[in-house]
Design a protein around this motif. Sequence first.
Motif, PDB file in Angstrom:
ATOM      1  N   CYS A   1       0.845  -1.094   0.206  1.00  0.00           N
ATOM      2  CA  CYS A   1       0.036  -0.198  -0.137  1.00  0.00           C
ATOM      3  C   CYS A   1       0.966   1.346   0.181  1.00  0.00           C
ATOM      4  O   CYS A   1       0.757   2.302  -0.812  1.00  0.00           O
ATOM      5  N   VAL A   2       2.004   1.373   0.742  1.00  0.00           N
ATOM      6  CA  VAL A   2       2.841   2.534   0.890  1.00  0.00           C
ATOM      7  C   VAL A   2       3.439   2.692  -0.516  1.00  0.00           C
ATOM      8  O   VAL A   2       3.590   3.742  -1.190  1.00  0.00           O
ATOM      9  N   SER A   3       4.041   1.494  -1.174  1.00  0.00           N
ATOM     10  CA  SER A   3       4.706   1.450  -2.525  1.00  0.00           C
ATOM     11  C   SER A   3       3.726   1.762  -3.321  1.00  0.00           C
ATOM     12  O   SER A   3       3.879   2.646  -4.444  1.00  0.00           O
TER      13      SER A   3
ATOM     14  N   MET B   1      10.998   2.030   1.907  1.00  0.00           N
ATOM     15  CA  MET B   1      11.455   3.302   1.956  1.00  0.00           C
ATOM     16  C   MET B   1      12.359   3.392   0.564  1.00  0.00           C
ATOM     17  O   MET B   1      12.233   4.449  -0.082  1.00  0.00           O
ATOM     18  N   SER B   2      13.084   2.443   0.104  1.00  0.00           N
ATOM     19  CA  SER B   2      13.943   2.482  -1.044  1.00  0.00           C
ATOM     20  C   SER B   2      12.978   2.667  -2.213  1.00  0.00           C
ATOM     21  O   SER B   2      13.307   3.657  -3.384  1.00  0.00           O
ATOM     22  N   ILE B   3      11.997   1.821  -2.278  1.00  0.00           N
ATOM     23  CA  ILE B   3      10.952   2.215  -3.296  1.00  0.00           C
ATOM     24  C   ILE B   3      10.413   3.496  -3.387  1.00  0.00           C
ATOM     25  O   ILE B   3      10.262   3.908  -4.406  1.00  0.00           O
ATOM     26  N   VAL B   4       9.911   3.824  -2.325  1.00  0.00           N
ATOM     27  CA  VAL B   4       9.324   5.104  -2.443  1.00  0.00           C
ATOM     28  C   VAL B   4       9.970   6.293  -2.701  1.00  0.00           C
ATOM     29  O   VAL B   4       9.863   7.115  -3.502  1.00  0.00           O
ATOM     30  N   VAL B   5      11.408   6.289  -2.249  1.00  0.00           N
ATOM     31  CA  VAL B   5      12.322   7.429  -2.422  1.00  0.00           C
ATOM     32  C   VAL B   5      12.698   7.598  -3.953  1.00  0.00           C
ATOM     33  O   VAL B   5      12.810   8.412  -4.444  1.00  0.00           O
ATOM     34  N   GLY B   6      12.833   6.140  -4.354  1.00  0.00           N
ATOM     35  CA  GLY B   6      13.328   5.852  -5.782  1.00  0.00           C
ATOM     36  C   GLY B   6      12.235   6.469  -6.659  1.00  0.00           C
ATOM     37  O   GLY B   6      12.657   6.957  -7.772  1.00  0.00           O
ATOM     38  N   LEU B   7      10.908   6.160  -6.487  1.00  0.00           N
ATOM     39  CA  LEU B   7       9.802   6.520  -7.080  1.00  0.00           C
ATOM     40  C   LEU B   7       9.579   8.197  -7.100  1.00  0.00           C
ATOM     41  O   LEU B   7       9.391   8.884  -7.745  1.00  0.00           O
TER      42      LEU B   7
END
Length: 324
Positions: free
Chosen positions: A71-73, A111-117
């Motif tokens: 959900c977060v990603s 967090m890595s996915i979210v920051v990468g996006l």
Amino acid sequence: MGAARKVATQLLEASEQRQDRIASILGHRALGATLFGLGEFTAAREQLVQLLALDSPQARLSFVPLPYDPCVSGRAWLALTLSVLGYPEQAFAESNEALAQAGRLGHHNTMSIVVGLRCSLGQFLRDHDDVAKHAQDLRALAVEQGFAYWAGLGTYFRGWAQARAGELTEGIGEMRRGLAACQTTGAQAYVPYNLALLADMCRAAGDTNEARKLLDEALIQLSRTDARYCEAELLCIDGELRVATSGQDQNAAEISFRRAIEIAHQQQAKLVELRAAICLAQLWAARRKRRQARDLLVPIYEWFTEGSTTAQLVVAKKLIDALA
């Protein structure tokens, strides 16, 4: 991407048959991200909105063994999708919420996915300051945790931000190192776009031969996949490179810009359509087709209801005023 779409669809069908909320969440998350890659942005938004509607504290208890929080990603994917569809303010709001949720979660891969996006979002909206900040955060986290792909991507976006800020030589070097690091992991899905952005920076640095080489490779790789999310952008870069290379290849450049507008319109990718229209309007203005240029640009610009300070909208408004 086509195979991923089939599997995600099967997962959703199975989740409906079994009334399995978690499977449904995973299905919407997988299908939403896959549809984005296919360039079906409106359908991607629909899946990601449905995903977030299923989020609940009870469902989250079942996310523990997963490699990322869906959900977060998924919210971060929704943010990027909204930006392409022409809603930059909503995109930043969703991205900020995803970053806040990921921070509370304390899960490094999520967090890595979210920051990468978020880096992708900032790059798409041409906000190099935002990209620089989040690329540094991504790289620091990834190096600490030993995430090779995310470390490479952080380096790549840090280089892009440097190049956009005027440090072309240093930025291009960082982009090359970051892209090479990403590719050592076997990642391929987003390589055409990354190559094209590198080509664009080489063009800005005046190295049109290297830019042409990189862009041709990007176009070849794109033709081998069904990941059409960046096709219109690659055509814009192709047209700009043709103009910069000789100035005599303007007919071919116009074909690229027209095709980019057509594809973006079909995909309802309004911000990409605006970028392509700016490119074509600038070409027409140089040919003294000022009225045609303005008539092309005004309807697309007036479609937008938010984000007037976004880089592409600022450029469009200045061009429209200059053509008046």
